[in-house]
Design a protein around this motif. Structure first.
Motif, mmCIF file in Angstrom:
data_model
loop_
_atom_site.group_PDB
_atom_site.id
_atom_site.type_symbol
_atom_site.label_atom_id
_atom_site.label_comp_id
_atom_site.label_asym_id
_atom_site.label_seq_id
_atom_site.Cartn_x
_atom_site.Cartn_y
_atom_site.Cartn_z
ATOM 1 N N ARG A 1 -3.960 -52.254 58.652
ATOM 2 C CA ARG A 1 -2.669 -51.972 58.374
ATOM 3 C C ARG A 1 -1.578 -52.942 59.149
ATOM 4 O O ARG A 1 -0.723 -53.163 58.380
ATOM 5 C CB ARG A 1 -2.457 -50.418 58.561
ATOM 6 N N PRO B 1 -5.258 -48.267 62.745
ATOM 7 C CA PRO B 1 -4.137 -48.759 61.968
ATOM 8 C C PRO B 1 -3.617 -49.839 62.671
ATOM 9 O O PRO B 1 -3.054 -50.842 61.954
ATOM 10 C CB PRO B 1 -3.096 -47.699 61.938
ATOM 11 N N GLU C 1 3.649 -46.288 51.507
ATOM 12 C CA GLU C 1 2.427 -47.061 51.256
ATOM 13 C C GLU C 1 2.110 -46.724 49.677
ATOM 14 O O GLU C 1 3.103 -46.520 48.985
ATOM 15 C CB GLU C 1 1.144 -46.508 52.107
#
Lengths: 842, 177, 363
Positions: C82, C57, A539
């Motif tokens: 996410r 997430p 990320e």
């Protein structure tokens, strides 16, 4: 609010076995620091020779005894503790605590039982009492009844409905269970059962096979404040033991209402049992109706408790020790790197943890390998990621022990066998499920067949698509990116594309693909704190900063397998402790949620990652450690790391690689252990190998007596011969010289090997010298060999130490009784006084 | 057969509500004293006092009253007040105070009447109010609670049992048929 | 998988992939850290004009369930996560998260580092954000130029009263942007409910003969509502039991003289321990708050502070000293979030029945 406890008797978890891994030692060790902080003196009883906890307690306060009623009673009479702590000793310790309650010993000696009131302990240990308590607080439990005729069964089914499980009861015959989905099946089962003359009664119970299994772990303080630490969702439905199930944390397929209902039920049960500390409760949830049953209440540490700690970042082991001593959640002070609110904030996660068990079937082939209600796994590994796919892939990656970064292939399996394994799962189940998807089974079909929520098949399908894409686009920038997102590390990409890992790393460099390490902490990024636990993801933001001080990276052993693994974890832990004493900042890399070496008290930083080359290189690149410690059985890694070591990082292989052993013969009865440093060869002690049968083969060396039985006559001769045999140019460190006593009583030289892990642990216990510490110091150049000599000269042993291996055979339904040293699951330790004399001045 | 009517949470909430109502009705806590009727009323009175301390940071005196010698089935006219209240513990003056009597269950009203007699024997409060955790009906005397945790309509054959964790290991109200 | 950007007022931009609607939207960006209940969160009207970042997430895992909507027409401006799973579990396997968001013109972005966004917002505070196709100067200019409406309540609350009949007590719910959880709790308690618009007067409400009145949750700044609302509350609280939540709580506090101010960082989650002062116990509840009652401004002779958030110290509950009226900042209905404070609805019902037993006199 803390109660006044000066002396606490801590019950250990005993030898490791199936269902009882290192997690108990890990939890005990973590709470030791809490007890110390409270100024409480600890008296510890355990007969696990691989306990790290025992190394951290003054020897005078340790009783190396089996944790049973008689031994604990004796210790109580001698030590007069104020309180007894049984919650980190597993079910066995809780049962001993119960016996102490029943016998009145606690009351008579005015000893407080920590964690749960005596009356409530009785309730949780007695199934009938627990059932009536749960009924009283309106919690659902599975209905069951003993019946003696068909009418009883029909009445029962009219009340609770189908399906039911019918089990004929007989005191001297093994009987089968019948799952009855229809009235016809019920009639059939009943007539079969009652047709045998020896069957008079039949137990009938509601069937919950196929329900979801959900686990909840919470903590509660004396005043009644509670925090739900983590929900865990077993991917496999009821019917497969939770210890053999793939587990996701947090729960993935529960809607809010279902989750909250179970959370509330957990709290209600904890309240009604007056728990002060932690509690683990299991539920069976029907996802069609959202109805649930309480299936198990464990008011003590379990594997799942520790998994909840690892998954949430909430330090349950440490906090619950304070709770048991009477502190309130709002009074507990964590180390300053934590946010001060952490003990009483409900953990929330921005990561996903997947646990995959490790089974012993390769080492114990002669057993039923099907996964069912009997737990068969001996260890587990976890994968952590920022997406379900990433976490699942990393967990699969971690659970494979192949030296190379590749998952086993099941593409050749024929269709019938595939269907058979879908319905009757084996340990390779996750690979089978994915193979079925690959062959075109629909997610709904598979969900119906396996009772696994279709969500998981969606996720597996994503993984397959990603893998297919990666396969089809070798060495492209985008495929590397996709691979990273789906948890395929650089090492796996290299294997898939049959290239060297440096080619992948080159693409990373060119494309600016940087691995980022995320902190695993319990506030989902809201609070600034340092749990020191990290996992990788690809990320934007990296949160792990290298240490400015000199640092050491220690590579852990991964999930427990059979063989010396719990001893190996002890070994890893002692390496960390020693490096810390030597002034290093220590970094552990491991993925075994039950590992002692992974608890936060033992290192400055913990990376939970697959132990594979790509992942290790990523960490080395960031941390730039001065030393790396690598276990001897990871030959491929050792080779690759040495080859790539361009920054003069010291690489130490410890425990030593057994492959360097040299043997003239294959059987032995005795050995000499020596410590070799430079040209010094220092004999330490001798062993007799106690074999239950006449088989003296090297692989059957599983039981030890130290010193050797006939030390008075033979030890000095063997010492002399051992010294002669060892070439210090070739052998360094802790070296074992093996002998075989022939019919004439003469000792024939057999061979030389590095001292094995289990024996090293035993040696530390019997000599009072921490040999792992000495080895670590030796290899980092911090050893004064004269100190070792002094320590050896100052010993005055007066007893034999006997270490015997434990095997998992009975637990997994194998007919074997005695195994070899690849099949041991743990060991027990006892001492026996010499009949005469002491062994001073060796 | 015992049936759970109030669990721990519900019992806590009932006491909380009574506490707020006491403050609302008395416009504060000045001059307030609590007297718990033996046995379980005492613990309930203490819990209300704990709540008042949390809420207003004031310690409201709590007394305990044993009304055995005031019950109408006991010959008590011959006894002196000192003897009659010997098992009670009220270490404060109730002259001019607002007294809140606290009991677990309000049933026929006879216990409360006895308690009222006892309080009047001890002193002259400015007012007496009654707080009960459970009002189960079937009054035989014109007595009414000012603060009620829960109204539980019941038949006379049933028993209402209140458990308090201080002496019973749990907090609960059960109805026993 | 179209690339899209989340851009923030302070100039930061996050590249991710699109799901749901492809609309370009602007709103305040807020982070919600509750682990379950994405459906309830997205459909809560409190998120009118807001872009929601989920720290959990993975969302979409359980599809959309007909029992878990908090409003019929969601008004959030965007969803950032996410990863999402596009799976339908309703009877006809129709409604997945993607379809739902598309239908309601809510854009989503996945595959972004939501943990970094969480850190960023905690450091720099609340700000505006947009979901756009290109993160160029034009997009940032547009974002800076956008003035978000302050007429949020009137945009989401009902315009006309409607009934939700039941057999029990007559409860009037004043709708400031109601979440369905409140109605669910009332119907579990068999109430006869009438939902009225936020601008109903106390006379209009009293003419409906209420046993009790609920002031609902809702979006936005309580200071944007006219004083007439405060007058209504003052009048109602002296006549019938009142229970206020969220925005309703903020208005109840203001009606009784307290001040309300905006938090530097909005708090949306259910992980903060809330202390009930009277029992000294802690519990958890879903909190979705951008504003807080200033504890120093509270007139203690009028109001009790009943609950506080132990982490940020904010007032979480109030109770009138003389009237049976109380309020909480959090959502006791548990949709989503813990059920710990569900009993507050029972307290409200007890207040109502106490009042009835006393023939309309309070005691």
């Amino acid at each position: 609010m803390a109660i006044d406890i000066n002396r606490v008797l801590l019950l250990g978890g005993g030898p490791t076995n199936i269902g009882n891994e290192n997690e108990l030692d890990a939890a005990t060790l973590a709470r030791l620091s809490a007890l110390k902080k409270n100024g409480t003196k600890v008296i510890y009883v355990d007969n696990n020779p691989f306990s790290v906890t025992a190394e951290e307690i003054q020897p005078a306060n340790i009783y190396v005894k089996e944790v049973n009623f008689a031994n604990v009673t004796n210790i109580i009479n001698k030590e007069k503790p104020d309180a007894i702590m049984a919650t980190t000793g597993g079910l066995n310790a809780m049962q001993v605590a119960w016996q102490l309650v029943e016998s009145g010993i606690l009351k008579d000696n005015n000893i407080k039982l920590l964690g749960i009131k005596p009356k409530n302990l009785q309730v949780t240990m007695d199934n009938e009492q627990l059932r009536s308590l749960l009924k009283e607080i309106n919690e659902n439990i599975i209905a069951s009844k003993i019946i003696s005729d068909e009418q009883g069964a029909i009445d029962f089914v009219r009340d609770v409905g189908l399906p039911v499980i019918v089990k004929p009861l007989s005191s001297n015959h093994d009987t089968n269970r019948f799952i009855c989905n229809t009235e016809e099946e019920l009639e059939d089962a009943l007539s079969k059962s009652f047709s045998y003359s020896y069957i008079e009664h039949v137990s009938i119970e509601q069937s919950i096979v196929g329900y979801k299994e959900i686990e909840m772990v919470g903590v509660r303080d004396q005043k009644g404040d509670k925090v739900l630490v983590s929900g865990l969702e077993d991917m496999d439905p009821i019917g497969i033991h939770s210890g053999d199930s793939i587990i996701f944390a947090p729960t993935q397929t529960l809607i809010n209402e279902e989750y909250q209902t179970l959370r509330t039920a957990t709290f209600r049960i904890m309240d009604s049992l007056g728990i002060t500390g932690c509690c683990h409760i299991q539920f069976a949830l029907n996802s069609e109706t959202s109805n649930y049953f309480v299936t198990k209440v464990s008011p003590f540490f379990t594997r799942s408790t520790l998994l909840a700690e690892k998954a949430s970042g909430y330090p349950i082991s440490f906090i619950s020790a304070f709770l048991e001593m009477g502190y309130l959640l709002t009074e507990i002070k964590l180390p300053s790197r934590f946010n001060k609110f952490t003990p009483f904030m409900e953990p929330t996660s921005d990561h996903i943890v997947v646990k995959i068990p490790v089974w012993p079937f390769e080492d114990v082939p002669e057993t039923d390998k099907h996964l069912n209600t009997m737990m068969k796994s001996v260890g587990s590994t976890i994968g952590i990621g920022r997406s379900v796919e990433e976490a699942l892939m990393k967990a699969m990656h971690s659970s494979q022990f192949s030296p190379r970064d590749i998952l086993p292939s099941v593409t050749n399996m024929d269709e019938d066998e595939l269907i058979n394994q879908l319905i009757h799962p084996l340990s390779s189940r996750i690979l089978i499920l994915m193979e079925a998807l690959r062959r075109g089974y629909s997610t709904d079909e598979l969900a119906e067949l396996t009772k696994i929520d279709s969500f998981y098949f969606y996720k597996m399908r994503q993984l397959i698509r990603a893998q297919d894409y990666v396969n089809a686009h070798p060495l492209t920038k985008h495929a590397v990116d996709v691979g990273h997102q789906y948890g395929l590390g650089d090492g796996m990409l290299a294997q898939l594309w049959h290239v060297n890992i440096s080619s992948i790393r080159q693409i990373n460099l060119e494309s600016n693909f940087n691995v980022t390490f995320k902190q695993l902490e319990p506030s989902a990024g809201e609070m600034i704190q340092d749990t020191n636990i990290y996992y990788s993801s690809y990320e934007l933001e990296n949160e792990s900063e290298p240490f400015e001080e000199k640092s050491a990276l220690v590579i852990g052993r991964g999930g427990n397998q059979l063989g010396p693994n719990s001893a190996a974890d002890y070994y890893t832990s002692e390496i960390l402790i020693t490096l810390h004493h030597c002034g290093f900042k220590t970094i552990i890399m491991n993925n075994n949620p039950n590992a002692v070496s992974l608890i936060s008290q033992l290192s400055n930083k913990q990376y939970i990652e697959p132990i594979q080359l790509g992942n290790i290189l990523n960490i080395i690149e960031l941390e730039k450690p001065d030393v790396v410690f690598l276990p001897g059985n990871r030959h491929f890694l050792a080779r690759e790391l040495v080859r790539r070591n361009n920054r003069h990082m010291k690489i130490v292989v410890l425990p030593a690689d057994q492959k360097i052993a040299t043997f003239n013969a294959r059987q032995a009865t005795n050995s000499v252990i020596t410590f070799v440093d430079g040209k010094d060869v220092l004999p330490i002690t001798t062993f007799s190998f106690l074999n239950d049968d006449s088989d003296r083969h090297l692989s059957k060396i599983i039981n030890f007596k130290e010193p050797m039985e006939t030390w008075q006559q033979d030890e000095s001769t063997l010492f002399d011969e051992a010294k002669e045999r060892i070439d210090s140019e070739k052998w360094q460190g802790l070296v074992e010289v093996l002998f075989d006593r022939n019919e004439t009583g003469h000792f024939d030289f057999v061979g030389i090997r590095p001292t094995r892990i289990t024996q090293t642990a035993l040696l530390s216990k019997t000599t009072g010298i921490n040999w792992v510490a000495i080895l670590v110091r030796k290899y980092i150049g911090k050893l004064d060999v004269n100190q070792v000599k002094d320590a050896l000269n100052n010993r005055n042993p007066q007893r034999f130490a006997i270490m015997k291996a434990e095997f998992p055979f009975k637990k997994i339904g194998s007919p074997k009784l005695i195994g070899n040293n690849h099949q041991e699951v743990g060991s027990s330790l006892t001492f026996e006084n010499f009949s005469s004399g002491s062994r001073a001045n060796l | 057969m015992a049936k759970l009517i109030l669990d721990k949470m519900a019992m806590q909430r009932a006491l909380t509500r009574i506490t707020y109502e006491i403050v609302e009705k008395n416009k504060g806590v000045s001059n307030l004293v609590l007297i718990g009727i033996k046995t379980r009323g005492i613990f309930l009175a203490k819990r209300i006092a704990d709540r008042l301390r949390q809420l207003e940071n004031v310690d409201v005196p709590v007394g305990t009253l044993d009304i055995t010698n005031y019950r109408d089935d006991v010959e008590h006219d011959s006894l002196s007040t000192d003897v009659k209240i010997a098992n009670s513990e009220i270490n404060f003056s109730i002259e001019g105070k607002r007294v809140i009597l606290v009991d677990d269950v309000l049933y026929t009203g006879r216990t409360v009447r006895a308690a009222l007699s006892a309080v009047m024997d001890i002193g002259r409060p400015s007012s007496i109010n009654l707080a009960v955790l459970v009002d189960r009906g079937h009054r035989e005397l014109p007595i009414r609670a000012d603060f009620v945790g829960k109204n539980i309509p019941s038949s006379q054959k049933e028993k209402i049992k209140v458990y308090v964790s201080e002496i019973d290991d749990k907090d609960a109200v059960e109805i026993i048929k | 998988m179209t690339d899209r950007y989340l851009i923030l007022e302070d100039g930061s931009a996050y590249l991710g992939k699109a799901f749901g609607s492809l609309a370009t939207t602007t709103g305040e960006i807020v982070v919600n850290s509750t682990m379950n209940g994405y459906q309830e969160i997205i459909s809560n009207q409190i998120y009118h004009n807001q872009i929601i970042v989920f720290t959990q997430p993975s969302i979409g895992n359980t599809g959309l369930d007909h029992n878990s909507y908090e409003s019929v027409l969601p008004s959030a401006r965007g969803v950032i996560v996410r990863e999402y799973e596009n799976l339908a579990k309703d009877h006809y396997k129709r409604v997945s998260l993607d379809r739902y968001l598309t239908q309601h013109k809510i854009p989503g972005i996945y595959d972004v580092d939501t943990r970094q966004i969480q850190h960023h917002l905690h450091q720099f505070g609340n700000m505006k954000a947009s979901i756009v196709d290109v993160a160029d100067d034009h997009a940032f200019d547009q974002l800076h130029a956008t003035v978000l409406t302050n007429q949020q309540v009137s945009q989401v609350a009902t315009q006309a009263p409607y009934a939700n009949p039941g057999e029990g007590d007559n409860v009037i719910v004043v709708d400031f942007g109601l979440k369905s959880g409140i109605l669910r709790e009332l119907s579990r308690r068999e109430c006869n409910v009438t939902v009225v618009p936020w601008n109903y007067s106390s006379e209009q409400i009293m003419d409906l003969d209420p046993d009790g009145v609920i002031l609902s949750t809702g979006p936005g700044n309580p200071l944007d509502l006219p004083d007439s609302v405060l007058k209504m509350i003052l009048s109602i609280q002296s006549q019938v039991p009142v229970f206020a939540m969220g925005l309703g709580h903020e208005l109840f506090a203001m009606a009784n003289g307290a001040k309300v101010s905006k938090l530097k960082v909005e708090h949306h989650g259910s992980n903060h321990p809330i202390r009930e002062i009277i029992t000294n116990e802690i519990f958890f509840a879903s909190q979705e708050q951008g504003y807080a009652v200033d504890s120093k401004s509270i007139d203690h002779s009028k109001l009790f502070i009943t609950h506080i958030d132990l982490v940020n110290g904010t007032v979480q509950g109030l109770r009138h000293r003389e009237n049976p009226a109380f309020s909480v900042q959090f959502s006791p209905d548990g949709a989503p979030g813990p059920h710990d404070s569900n009993g507050l609805f029972d307290d409200f019902m007890e207040m109502i029945s106490r009042r009835r037993q006393n023939n309309g006199n309070r005691y």
